[in-house]
Design an enzyme around this catalytic site. Structure first.
Site, PDB file in Angstrom:
ATOM      1  N   ASP A 151       0.932  -1.218  -0.024  1.00 21.30           N
ATOM      2  CA  ASP A 151       0.050  -0.157   0.122  1.00 21.30           C
ATOM      3  C   ASP A 151       0.782   1.225   0.131  1.00 21.30           C
ATOM      4  O   ASP A 151       2.197   1.076   0.290  1.00 21.30           O
ATOM      5  CB  ASP A 151      -0.902  -0.032   1.275  1.00 21.30           C
ATOM      6  CG  ASP A 151      -1.953   1.163   1.597  1.00 21.30           C
ATOM      7  OD1 ASP A 151      -2.349   1.567   0.213  1.00 21.30           O
ATOM      8  OD2 ASP A 151      -1.978   1.854   2.490  1.00 21.30           O
ATOM      9  N   SER A 152       0.148   2.327  -0.144  1.00 22.44           N
ATOM     10  CA  SER A 152       1.088   3.723   0.020  1.00 22.44           C
ATOM     11  C   SER A 152       1.475   3.993   1.316  1.00 22.44           C
ATOM     12  O   SER A 152       2.525   4.643   1.595  1.00 22.44           O
ATOM     13  CB  SER A 152       0.235   4.853  -0.346  1.00 22.44           C
ATOM     14  OG  SER A 152      -1.216   4.723   0.242  1.00 22.44           O
TER      15      SER A 152
ATOM     16  N   TYR B 252      -1.098   8.438  -2.603  1.00 23.03           N
ATOM     17  CA  TYR B 252      -1.076   7.962  -3.897  1.00 23.03           C
ATOM     18  C   TYR B 252      -2.530   8.630  -4.579  1.00 23.03           C
ATOM     19  O   TYR B 252      -2.585   8.741  -5.713  1.00 23.03           O
ATOM     20  CB  TYR B 252      -1.055   6.304  -4.327  1.00 23.03           C
ATOM     21  CG  TYR B 252       0.042   5.542  -4.136  1.00 23.03           C
ATOM     22  CD1 TYR B 252       1.162   6.226  -3.456  1.00 23.03           C
ATOM     23  CD2 TYR B 252       0.192   4.226  -4.325  1.00 23.03           C
ATOM     24  CE1 TYR B 252       2.507   5.393  -3.646  1.00 23.03           C
ATOM     25  CE2 TYR B 252       1.170   3.535  -4.341  1.00 23.03           C
ATOM     26  CZ  TYR B 252       2.221   4.117  -3.923  1.00 23.03           C
ATOM     27  OH  TYR B 252       3.603   3.367  -3.743  1.00 23.03           O
ATOM     28  N   GLY B 253      -3.373   8.619  -3.792  1.00 21.35           N
ATOM     29  CA  GLY B 253      -4.823   9.031  -4.241  1.00 21.35           C
ATOM     30  C   GLY B 253      -5.095  10.475  -4.826  1.00 21.35           C
ATOM     31  O   GLY B 253      -5.829  10.570  -5.576  1.00 21.35           O
TER      32      GLY B 253
ATOM     33  N   CYS C 102      -4.264  -1.501  -1.908  1.00 18.25           N
ATOM     34  CA  CYS C 102      -4.285   0.046  -2.135  1.00 18.25           C
ATOM     35  C   CYS C 102      -5.576  -0.224  -3.194  1.00 18.25           C
ATOM     36  O   CYS C 102      -5.252  -0.523  -4.508  1.00 18.25           O
ATOM     37  CB  CYS C 102      -2.788   0.426  -2.644  1.00 18.25           C
ATOM     38  SG  CYS C 102      -3.113   2.207  -3.102  1.00 18.25           S
ATOM     39  N   ASN C 103      -6.627   0.811  -3.020  1.00 15.75           N
ATOM     40  CA  ASN C 103      -7.681   0.873  -4.350  1.00 15.75           C
ATOM     41  C   ASN C 103      -6.926   1.526  -5.333  1.00 15.75           C
ATOM     42  O   ASN C 103      -7.576   1.485  -6.502  1.00 15.75           O
ATOM     43  CB  ASN C 103      -8.741   1.266  -3.548  1.00 15.75           C
ATOM     44  CG  ASN C 103      -9.581   0.464  -2.685  1.00 15.75           C
ATOM     45  OD1 ASN C 103     -10.613  -0.285  -3.146  1.00 15.75           O
ATOM     46  ND2 ASN C 103      -9.127   0.326  -1.276  1.00 15.75           N
ATOM     47  N   THR C 104      -6.238   2.521  -4.933  1.00 17.25           N
ATOM     48  CA  THR C 104      -6.146   3.739  -6.090  1.00 17.25           C
ATOM     49  C   THR C 104      -5.228   2.956  -6.936  1.00 17.25           C
ATOM     50  O   THR C 104      -5.084   2.994  -8.183  1.00 17.25           O
ATOM     51  CB  THR C 104      -5.081   4.820  -5.177  1.00 17.25           C
ATOM     52  OG1 THR C 104      -5.947   5.489  -4.357  1.00 17.25           O
ATOM     53  CG2 THR C 104      -4.763   5.864  -6.370  1.00 17.25           C
TER      54      THR C 104
ATOM     55  N   GLU D 241      -2.764   8.683   8.401  1.00 19.06           N
ATOM     56  CA  GLU D 241      -1.344   8.389   8.575  1.00 19.06           C
ATOM     57  C   GLU D 241      -0.832   9.348   9.795  1.00 19.06           C
ATOM     58  O   GLU D 241       0.002   9.003  10.094  1.00 19.06           O
ATOM     59  CB  GLU D 241      -0.704   9.059   7.281  1.00 19.06           C
ATOM     60  CG  GLU D 241      -0.910   8.319   5.933  1.00 19.06           C
ATOM     61  CD  GLU D 241      -0.023   6.807   6.094  1.00 19.06           C
ATOM     62  OE1 GLU D 241       0.862   6.866   6.478  1.00 19.06           O
ATOM     63  OE2 GLU D 241      -0.811   5.875   5.634  1.00 19.06           O
TER      64      GLU D 241
ATOM     65  N   CYS E 242     -11.124   2.487  -0.061  1.00 19.92           N
ATOM     66  CA  CYS E 242      -9.760   2.913   0.191  1.00 19.92           C
ATOM     67  C   CYS E 242      -9.584   1.974   1.392  1.00 19.92           C
ATOM     68  O   CYS E 242     -10.111   2.074   2.371  1.00 19.92           O
ATOM     69  CB  CYS E 242      -9.535   4.540   0.393  1.00 19.92           C
ATOM     70  SG  CYS E 242      -7.860   5.017   1.057  1.00 19.92           S
ATOM     71  N   THR E 243      -8.236   1.400   1.406  1.00 19.39           N
ATOM     72  CA  THR E 243      -7.782   0.624   2.295  1.00 19.39           C
ATOM     73  C   THR E 243      -7.319   1.410   3.726  1.00 19.39           C
ATOM     74  O   THR E 243      -7.346   0.838   5.031  1.00 19.39           O
ATOM     75  CB  THR E 243      -6.470  -0.387   2.264  1.00 19.39           C
ATOM     76  OG1 THR E 243      -5.439   0.546   1.682  1.00 19.39           O
ATOM     77  CG2 THR E 243      -7.048  -1.270   1.124  1.00 19.39           C
ATOM     78  N   HIS E 244      -7.176   2.758   3.725  1.00 15.49           N
ATOM     79  CA  HIS E 244      -7.025   3.442   4.846  1.00 15.49           C
ATOM     80  C   HIS E 244      -8.366   3.621   5.708  1.00 15.49           C
ATOM     81  O   HIS E 244      -8.431   3.498   6.891  1.00 15.49           O
ATOM     82  CB  HIS E 244      -6.602   4.706   4.831  1.00 15.49           C
ATOM     83  CG  HIS E 244      -5.116   4.884   4.263  1.00 15.49           C
ATOM     84  ND1 HIS E 244      -4.777   4.409   3.257  1.00 15.49           N
ATOM     85  CD2 HIS E 244      -4.137   5.511   4.978  1.00 15.49           C
ATOM     86  CE1 HIS E 244      -3.160   4.529   3.282  1.00 15.49           C
ATOM     87  NE2 HIS E 244      -3.034   5.340   4.284  1.00 15.49           N
TER      88      HIS E 244
HETATM   89  N1  DGL Z   1      -5.063   3.104   0.779  1.00 14.47           N
HETATM   90  C1  DGL Z   1      -4.798   3.572  -0.433  1.00 14.47           C
HETATM   91  C2  DGL Z   1      -5.947   3.178  -1.324  1.00 14.47           C
HETATM   92  O1  DGL Z   1      -6.800   2.229  -0.957  1.00 14.47           O
HETATM   93  C3  DGL Z   1      -4.237   4.817  -1.071  1.00 14.47           C
HETATM   94  C4  DGL Z   1      -4.492   6.306  -0.403  1.00 14.47           C
HETATM   95  C5  DGL Z   1      -3.520   7.064  -0.649  1.00 14.47           C
HETATM   96  O2  DGL Z   1      -2.316   6.951  -0.745  1.00 14.47           O
HETATM   97  O3  DGL Z   1      -4.165   8.279  -1.149  1.00 14.47           O
HETATM   98  O4  DGL Z   1      -6.541   3.970  -2.091  1.00 14.47           O
END
Ligand code: DGL
Length: 277
Positions: free
Chosen positions: A10-11, A42-43, A73-75, A159, A191-193
Site C-alpha cells: 500500500d502507499s 497515491y490518491g 491499495c484501491n488507487t 497516517e 480505500c484501505t485506509h
Molecule cells: N490506501 C490507498 C487506497 O486504498 C491509498 C491512499 C492514498 O495513498 O491516497 O487507495
C-alpha cells in the site's frame, strides 16, 4: 513454493487493514508488507505516477520471493492492475476493486450504493463500472444508483493517527452527509485506509447502512485464490512470519501498526525503492 510469503503493498498504513484480515483467515501464511510511506498519498497523483510506483512496489516484493501479490491499495488497483499483470505475467495478483464491488452487490437491498475513495479511485470510475458489471453478470434487472464521494483528507488523517478525533468527525460530516441523505443502504469503504476510521464512519451513517470493507473482501478472495491454485501453506505452524518494510518514517508506522494489529512490528525495515521521488 507454498511456503513462500504473500506480498502485500500500500502507499502507507492502509494496507494493514488487508494484512490483518489475511492473517485472520490464513494464520499459517508468511506475510511481507510494504508501505510506501515516503510517497503517500497515491490518491491525488496521476495515473502514470501511481502505475510507476505500483510496479516498483511489486518489484520490491518479488525481490523478497513472494508467491503472490495483494495490491492492498484501491488507487493502485484502479490505475495499475493491468500494468502490474502485464509487467509480471506469471505472478498471481489480487486487486481490491473486484472484491469490494462483489461484496457491495451482495449487501445492497435497495440498489442504492455509496462509494467513498480517493480522488484517483473515484475519478477512474473503476468502482462504478465494476459494480454495474457485477449486477449485469448476476442477471438481476432494474435500476442501480451509485453515488460516489472522494474523501482526500481521510488518508492524511489516518497516517497522522487521527482515527477517532473531533477533527476527523468534522471532516467525515462534510464528506458523508450527502450520502446519508441520499438514502444509500450500502457504503463501500473504497480505500484501505478507511476501515481505520470505521467507528467515525459507522456513527455518522447509522445502523441501517452496511459498510463494505474492501479489505475483508480482498482477504477472502486471497484465501480462495491460493486454495484454488493449491498454493496454501498447509504444512506450516501458525502463526506465520511477518516482516514490514517502509520507505520513510518507521517509528510512526510502527505506532499505528501496533495499535491496529495488536502486536509489535518487530521486523520493520526502512527501504529504498527503485527510483526515488
Ligand atoms: N490506501 C490507498 C487506497 O486504498 C491509498 C491512499 C492514498 O495513498 O491516497 O487507495
Amino acid at each position: 513454493m507454498n511456503s513462500l510469503p504473500i506480498g502485500i503493498f500500500d502507499s502507507g498504513v492502509g494496507g494493514l487493514t488487508v494484512m490483518r484480515e489475511v492473517r485472520r483467515l490464513l494464520p499459517a501464511e508468511h506475510l511481507v508488507y510494504l508501505g510506501d510511506t515516503a510517497r503517500v498519498p497515491y490518491g491525488n497523483k496521476s495515473h502514470a505516477t501511481v502505475s510507476r510506483y505500483a510496479v516498483e512496489d511489486a518489484q520490491f516484493l518479488i525481490g523478497k520471493g513472494v508467491k503472490m501479490i495483494v495490491v492492498a491499495c484501491n488507487t493502485a488497483s484502479a490505475f495499475a492492475a493491468s500494468a502490474l499483470r502485464g509487467t509480471f505475467p506469471g505472478m498471481p495478483i489480487l486487486e481490491m476493486i473486484g472484491p469490494g464491488a462483489r461484496a457491495a452487490v451482495a449487501a445492497t437491498r435497495n440498489r442504492r450504493i455509496g462509494v467513498i475513495a480517493t480522488v484517483g479511485t473515484i475519478g477512474s470510475g473503476a468502482y462504478e463500472s465494476r459494480i454495474r458489471e457485477v449486477f449485469a453478470a448476476s442477471g438481476t434487472a432494474g435500476e442501480v444508483e451509485i453515488l460516489t464521494q472522494a474523501c482526500p483528507l481521510f488518508v492524511p488523517l489516518v497516517e497522522e493517527g487521527e482515527l477517532n478525533s473531533e477533527i476527523t468527525r468534522l471532516v467525515a460530516l462534510k464528506y458523508l452527509t450527502g450520502l446519508r441523505e441520499a438514502g444509500i443502504d450500502t457504503l463501500v469503504l473504497g480505500c484501505t485506509h478507511y476501515p481505520l476510521l470505521r467507528t467515525v464512519i459507522a456513527d455518522l451513517m447509522g445502523p441501517e447502512v452496511t459498510l463494505v470493507d474492501s479489505a475483508e473482501s480482498a482477504a477472502l478472495e486471497t484465501a480462495v485464490l491460493l486454495r484454488d491454485r493449491g498454493m496454501l501453506n498447509e504444512s506450516a505452524q501458525a502463526p506465520g512470519a511477518e516482516s514490514f518494510h517502509v520507505t520513510d518514517a518507521a517509528p510512526r508506522f510502527n505506532q499505528i501498526a501496533r495499535t491496529f494489529l495488536g502486536h509489535d512490528t518487530e521486523q520493520l525495515e526502512l527501504v529504498e525503492l527503485g527510483s526515488a521521488g
